[in-house]
Design a protein around this motif. Structure first.
Motif, PDB file in Angstrom:
ATOM      1  N   LEU A  31       0.814  -1.222   0.000  1.00 17.26           N
ATOM      2  CA  LEU A  31       0.000   0.000   0.000  1.00 17.26           C
ATOM      3  C   LEU A  31       0.843   1.267   0.000  1.00 17.26           C
ATOM      4  O   LEU A  31       0.550   2.226  -0.714  1.00 17.26           O
ATOM      5  N   TYR A  32       1.873   1.263   0.852  1.00 19.75           N
ATOM      6  CA  TYR A  32       2.576   2.522   1.118  1.00 19.75           C
ATOM      7  C   TYR A  32       3.970   2.581   0.503  1.00 19.75           C
ATOM      8  O   TYR A  32       4.642   3.602   0.595  1.00 19.75           O
ATOM      9  N   GLY A  33       4.426   1.459  -0.086  1.00 20.48           N
ATOM     10  CA  GLY A  33       5.697   1.497  -0.810  1.00 20.48           C
ATOM     11  C   GLY A  33       6.949   1.496   0.051  1.00 20.48           C
ATOM     12  O   GLY A  33       8.035   1.804  -0.449  1.00 20.48           O
ATOM     13  N   SER A  34       6.800   1.166   1.342  1.00 23.94           N
ATOM     14  CA  SER A  34       8.000   1.021   2.187  1.00 23.94           C
ATOM     15  C   SER A  34       7.697   0.036   3.301  1.00 23.94           C
ATOM     16  O   SER A  34       6.528  -0.289   3.545  1.00 23.94           O
ATOM     17  N   GLU A  35       8.722  -0.442   3.966  1.00 25.68           N
ATOM     18  CA  GLU A  35       8.512  -1.359   5.101  1.00 25.68           C
ATOM     19  C   GLU A  35       7.939  -0.581   6.287  1.00 25.68           C
ATOM     20  O   GLU A  35       8.343   0.562   6.514  1.00 25.68           O
ATOM     21  N   PRO A  36       7.042  -1.187   7.069  1.00 26.54           N
ATOM     22  CA  PRO A  36       6.599  -0.505   8.292  1.00 26.54           C
ATOM     23  C   PRO A  36       7.708  -0.510   9.345  1.00 26.54           C
ATOM     24  O   PRO A  36       8.602  -1.354   9.288  1.00 26.54           O
ATOM     25  N   GLU A  37       7.615   0.421  10.276  1.00 21.07           N
ATOM     26  CA  GLU A  37       8.614   0.439  11.361  1.00 21.07           C
ATOM     27  C   GLU A  37       8.397  -0.712  12.339  1.00 21.07           C
ATOM     28  O   GLU A  37       9.318  -1.102  13.057  1.00 21.07           O
ATOM     29  N   GLY A  38       7.185  -1.231  12.372  1.00 26.29           N
ATOM     30  CA  GLY A  38       6.927  -2.350  13.269  1.00 26.29           C
ATOM     31  C   GLY A  38       5.516  -2.875  13.102  1.00 26.29           C
ATOM     32  O   GLY A  38       4.713  -2.313  12.339  1.00 26.29           O
ATOM     33  N   VAL A  39       5.219  -3.999  13.781  1.00 22.95           N
ATOM     34  CA  VAL A  39       3.877  -4.592  13.763  1.00 22.95           C
ATOM     35  C   VAL A  39       3.450  -4.818  15.215  1.00 22.95           C
ATOM     36  O   VAL A  39       4.229  -5.342  16.017  1.00 22.95           O
ATOM     37  N   TRP A  40       2.228  -4.427  15.518  1.00 18.58           N
ATOM     38  CA  TRP A  40       1.684  -4.562  16.867  1.00 18.58           C
ATOM     39  C   TRP A  40       0.389  -5.379  16.808  1.00 18.58           C
ATOM     40  O   TRP A  40      -0.218  -5.522  15.736  1.00 18.58           O
ATOM     41  N   SER A  41      -0.021  -5.884  17.951  1.00 21.27           N
ATOM     42  CA  SER A  41      -1.187  -6.765  18.004  1.00 21.27           C
ATOM     43  C   SER A  41      -1.964  -6.498  19.294  1.00 21.27           C
ATOM     44  O   SER A  41      -1.365  -6.314  20.355  1.00 21.27           O
ATOM     45  N   ALA A  42      -3.283  -6.446  19.190  1.00 22.65           N
ATOM     46  CA  ALA A  42      -4.122  -6.272  20.387  1.00 22.65           C
ATOM     47  C   ALA A  42      -5.344  -7.188  20.268  1.00 22.65           C
ATOM     48  O   ALA A  42      -5.906  -7.333  19.180  1.00 22.65           O
ATOM     49  N   PRO A  43      -5.752  -7.827  21.369  1.00 26.64           N
ATOM     50  CA  PRO A  43      -6.826  -8.817  21.312  1.00 26.64           C
ATOM     51  C   PRO A  43      -8.232  -8.243  21.516  1.00 26.64           C
ATOM     52  O   PRO A  43      -8.397  -7.183  22.127  1.00 26.64           O
ATOM     53  N   GLY A  44      -9.208  -9.012  21.051  1.00 26.02           N
ATOM     54  CA  GLY A  44     -10.580  -8.815  21.506  1.00 26.02           C
ATOM     55  C   GLY A  44     -10.709  -9.433  22.888  1.00 26.02           C
ATOM     56  O   GLY A  44      -9.753 -10.006  23.422  1.00 26.02           O
ATOM     57  N   ARG A  45     -11.879  -9.333  23.484  1.00 23.62           N
ATOM     58  CA  ARG A  45     -12.043  -9.858  24.844  1.00 23.62           C
ATOM     59  C   ARG A  45     -13.435 -10.451  25.019  1.00 23.62           C
ATOM     60  O   ARG A  45     -14.362 -10.133  24.273  1.00 23.62           O
ATOM     61  N   VAL A  46     -13.573 -11.319  26.004  1.00 24.00           N
ATOM     62  CA  VAL A  46     -14.900 -11.608  26.531  1.00 24.00           C
ATOM     63  C   VAL A  46     -14.878 -11.271  28.012  1.00 24.00           C
ATOM     64  O   VAL A  46     -13.838 -11.321  28.655  1.00 24.00           O
ATOM     65  N   ASN A  47     -16.032 -10.920  28.502  1.00 25.01           N
ATOM     66  CA  ASN A  47     -16.144 -10.602  29.915  1.00 25.01           C
ATOM     67  C   ASN A  47     -16.667 -11.837  30.634  1.00 25.01           C
ATOM     68  O   ASN A  47     -17.756 -12.318  30.346  1.00 25.01           O
ATOM     69  N   LEU A  48     -15.859 -12.364  31.550  1.00 28.02           N
ATOM     70  CA  LEU A  48     -16.268 -13.560  32.285  1.00 28.02           C
ATOM     71  C   LEU A  48     -17.467 -13.239  33.184  1.00 28.02           C
ATOM     72  O   LEU A  48     -18.454 -13.973  33.212  1.00 28.02           O
ATOM     73  N   ILE A  49     -17.372 -12.159  33.903  1.00 27.52           N
ATOM     74  CA  ILE A  49     -18.475 -11.735  34.784  1.00 27.52           C
ATOM     75  C   ILE A  49     -18.269 -10.260  35.128  1.00 27.52           C
ATOM     76  O   ILE A  49     -17.146  -9.768  35.090  1.00 27.52           O
ATOM     77  N   GLY A  50     -19.357  -9.565  35.448  1.00 29.44           N
ATOM     78  CA  GLY A  50     -19.280  -8.136  35.761  1.00 29.44           C
ATOM     79  C   GLY A  50     -19.815  -7.339  34.582  1.00 29.44           C
ATOM     80  O   GLY A  50     -19.078  -6.655  33.896  1.00 29.44           O
ATOM     81  N   GLU A  51     -21.131  -7.459  34.338  1.00 32.41           N
ATOM     82  CA  GLU A  51     -21.726  -6.846  33.145  1.00 32.41           C
ATOM     83  C   GLU A  51     -22.503  -5.593  33.536  1.00 32.41           C
ATOM     84  O   GLU A  51     -23.291  -5.610  34.479  1.00 32.41           O
ATOM     85  N   HIS A  52     -22.263  -4.529  32.764  1.00 33.27           N
ATOM     86  CA  HIS A  52     -22.900  -3.225  33.024  1.00 33.27           C
ATOM     87  C   HIS A  52     -22.560  -2.693  34.422  1.00 33.27           C
ATOM     88  O   HIS A  52     -23.333  -1.970  35.024  1.00 33.27           O
ATOM     89  N   THR A  53     -21.399  -3.066  34.896  1.00 31.32           N
ATOM     90  CA  THR A  53     -20.908  -2.514  36.160  1.00 31.32           C
ATOM     91  C   THR A  53     -19.851  -1.443  35.905  1.00 31.32           C
ATOM     92  O   THR A  53     -19.553  -0.662  36.796  1.00 31.32           O
ATOM     93  N   ASP A  54     -19.308  -1.394  34.698  1.00 33.17           N
ATOM     94  CA  ASP A  54     -18.121  -0.527  34.521  1.00 33.17           C
ATOM     95  C   ASP A  54     -18.474   0.947  34.492  1.00 33.17           C
ATOM     96  O   ASP A  54     -17.615   1.780  34.776  1.00 33.17           O
ATOM     97  N   TYR A  55     -19.719   1.293  34.183  1.00 30.87           N
ATOM     98  CA  TYR A  55     -20.078   2.715  34.292  1.00 30.87           C
ATOM     99  C   TYR A  55     -20.759   3.009  35.633  1.00 30.87           C
ATOM    100  O   TYR A  55     -21.328   4.072  35.823  1.00 30.87           O
ATOM    101  N   ASN A  56     -20.683   2.034  36.526  1.00 26.20           N
ATOM    102  CA  ASN A  56     -21.171   2.252  37.892  1.00 26.20           C
ATOM    103  C   ASN A  56     -20.017   2.175  38.894  1.00 26.20           C
ATOM    104  O   ASN A  56     -20.231   1.901  40.078  1.00 26.20           O
ATOM    105  N   ASP A  57     -18.806   2.396  38.377  1.00 29.46           N
ATOM    106  CA  ASP A  57     -17.579   2.362  39.199  1.00 29.46           C
ATOM    107  C   ASP A  57     -17.340   0.987  39.817  1.00 29.46           C
ATOM    108  O   ASP A  57     -16.646   0.869  40.825  1.00 29.46           O
ATOM    109  N   GLY A  58     -17.912  -0.068  39.227  1.00 33.77           N
ATOM    110  CA  GLY A  58     -17.864  -1.395  39.843  1.00 33.77           C
ATOM    111  C   GLY A  58     -16.747  -2.280  39.322  1.00 33.77           C
ATOM    112  O   GLY A  58     -15.740  -1.812  38.786  1.00 33.77           O
ATOM    113  N   PHE A  59     -16.961  -3.596  39.489  1.00 35.64           N
ATOM    114  CA  PHE A  59     -15.937  -4.584  39.149  1.00 35.64           C
ATOM    115  C   PHE A  59     -16.275  -5.292  37.833  1.00 35.64           C
ATOM    116  O   PHE A  59     -17.442  -5.567  37.554  1.00 35.64           O
TER     117      PHE A  59
END
Ligand code: ADP
Ligand code: MG
Length: 387
Positions: free
Chosen positions: A16-44
């Protein structure tokens, strides 16, 4: 497989860009084991990272230009001027990475441009947080390349700001923190009030267990509005109780708090979910730390009942996954994510998972629902540089 994907993303960048990138990074998706709709209630909350990941090949630019391309979206390279970046102006997928650049610059970090090429195996819109994976991979790459020295939790905060303000999606801090901070073989116990965190051992395979993710493929058109309503209801409940957040309702004091809410049944139900859900997270942590992972099954199922009956964000497909899985011998099951579709998780003995998968598929066929997609979730590593 990971190495091959990194090579592919690198090759895609070069084409696409005609040169090598400086690096490659990776980040995962997630599932939430437990604690649903608590994160905007300052919870766990207690998410873990998936093996499904978004990769980014990235190079810096000095000329105030941001170029973006994704192998997962049809179309040419998008070219944006950093000086033009403004919240709410971009309705396309490019708003997520551009929002991260905007948030970094707004916080005073000297990012002067980038070329970015992305490719992901996180299914988009399945409640597995492809958006956070996309944001976090870009943030980590720029943090490394521009030597910004930001910590993982700070990157997560900036990504949340990008999604809330730039994209305009009102999400909590869980998804970005999970993608940035999770560790292989662990779930992340996160206190969303102060972002303190603890890695909790969650090596399912070693215990003879498996955790299935069942993507119902249902995407509810009104989920944003419903999310906003739940969030407003929780804020109303906290205000009526004179508290900063529902996190501050002690589990022991729940009955008394409900009493004080009078007969606003809707707010009472929302409050009950949030307060009992925080307690379920703490119970799950205690069970896992005491080496009893099987015992979390019923806690997961309790969580589903609470989301279905009190928070009212389930849907027939999610309920059917839980019902069919439990009927076929699962240890526990619940919807995960924002609700109204997306995915459910099922905890089961490794030896039972084939029968459970079959039972869920048959139940969906019998109900006339589209076939679900079932895969195994192995707690994987958080974001990192791969090349
Ligand atoms: P979820 O985070 O549950 O997958 P969201 O609606 O929050 O769902 O985010 C999905 C959106 O994120 C997609 O519609 C797209 O705009 C963007 N996105 C995610 N992954 C990619 C990718 N690999 N390439 C381009 N855009 C992506
Ligand atoms: Mg998302």
């Amino acid at each position: 497989m990971g190495e091959q994907r990194a090579r592919d993303v690198r090759a895609g960048f070069t084409e696409l860009y005609g040169s090598e990138p400086e690096g490659v990074w990776s980040a995962p998706g997630r599932v939430n084991l437990i604690g649903e709709h608590t994160d905007y209630n300052d919870g766990f909350v207690m998410p873990f990272a998936l093996p499904h990941r978004t990769l980014a090949a990235v190079s810096r630019r000095a000329d105030g230009v941001l170029r973006l391309h994704s192998a997962d979206v049809e179309g040419p390279v998008a070219e944006l001027a950093l000086s033009d970046l403004a919240p709410g102006t971009d309705r396309a997928w490019t708003a997520y990475p551009a929002g991260v650049v905007w948030a970094l610059r707004e916080a005073g970090h000297p990012v002067t441009g980038a070329d970015i090429h992305l490719a992901s195996t996180v299914p988009a819109g399945a409640g597995l947080s492809s958006s956070a994976a996309l944001e976090v991979v870009v943030a980590l790459a720029l943090n490394d390349l521009y030597e910004l020295g930001l910590q993982r939790w700070q990157l997560a905060r900036l990504c949340q700001r990008a999604e809330n303000v730039y994209v305009g999606a009102p999400t909590g801090i869980m998804d970005q923190t999970a993608s940035a901070c999770c560790e292989e073989g662990h779930a992340l116990f996160l206190d969303t009030r102060d972002l303190s965190q603890r890695q909790i051992p969650f090596d399912l395979a070693a215990e003879g267990l498996r955790l299935l993710v069942v993507d119902t493929r249902v995407q509810h058109a009104h989920s944003d509005g419903e999310y906003g309503k739940r969030r407003a209801g929780c804020e109303k409940g906290a205000a009526l109780l004179g508290l900063d957040a529902l996190r501050d309702v002690a589990y022991d004091g729940l009955d008394e708090a409900l009493e004080r809410l009078g007969n606003d049944q809707e707010v009472r139900r929302l409050v009950r979910h949030v307060v009992t859900e925080d307690e379920r997270v703490e119970r799950t942590v205690a069970l896992l730390e005491s080496g009893d992972p099987r015992a979390i099954g019923p806690v997961l199922t309790e969580g589903h009942v609470s989301l279905r009956d009190d928070f009212r964000i389930s849907c027939p497909e999610l309920d059917l996954v839980v019902q069919a899985a439990l009927g076929a011998g699962a240890l526990g099951a619940r919807m995960t994510g924002g609700g109204f579709g997306g995915s459910a998780i099922v905890l089961a003995e490794a030896t039972d998972t084939d029968a459970i998968t079959k039972a869920v598929e048959e139940a969906f066929a019998a109900a006339g629902f589209a076939a679900p997609r079932v895969f195994e979730a192995v707690p994987a590593a958080g974001a990192r540089r791969v090349e």
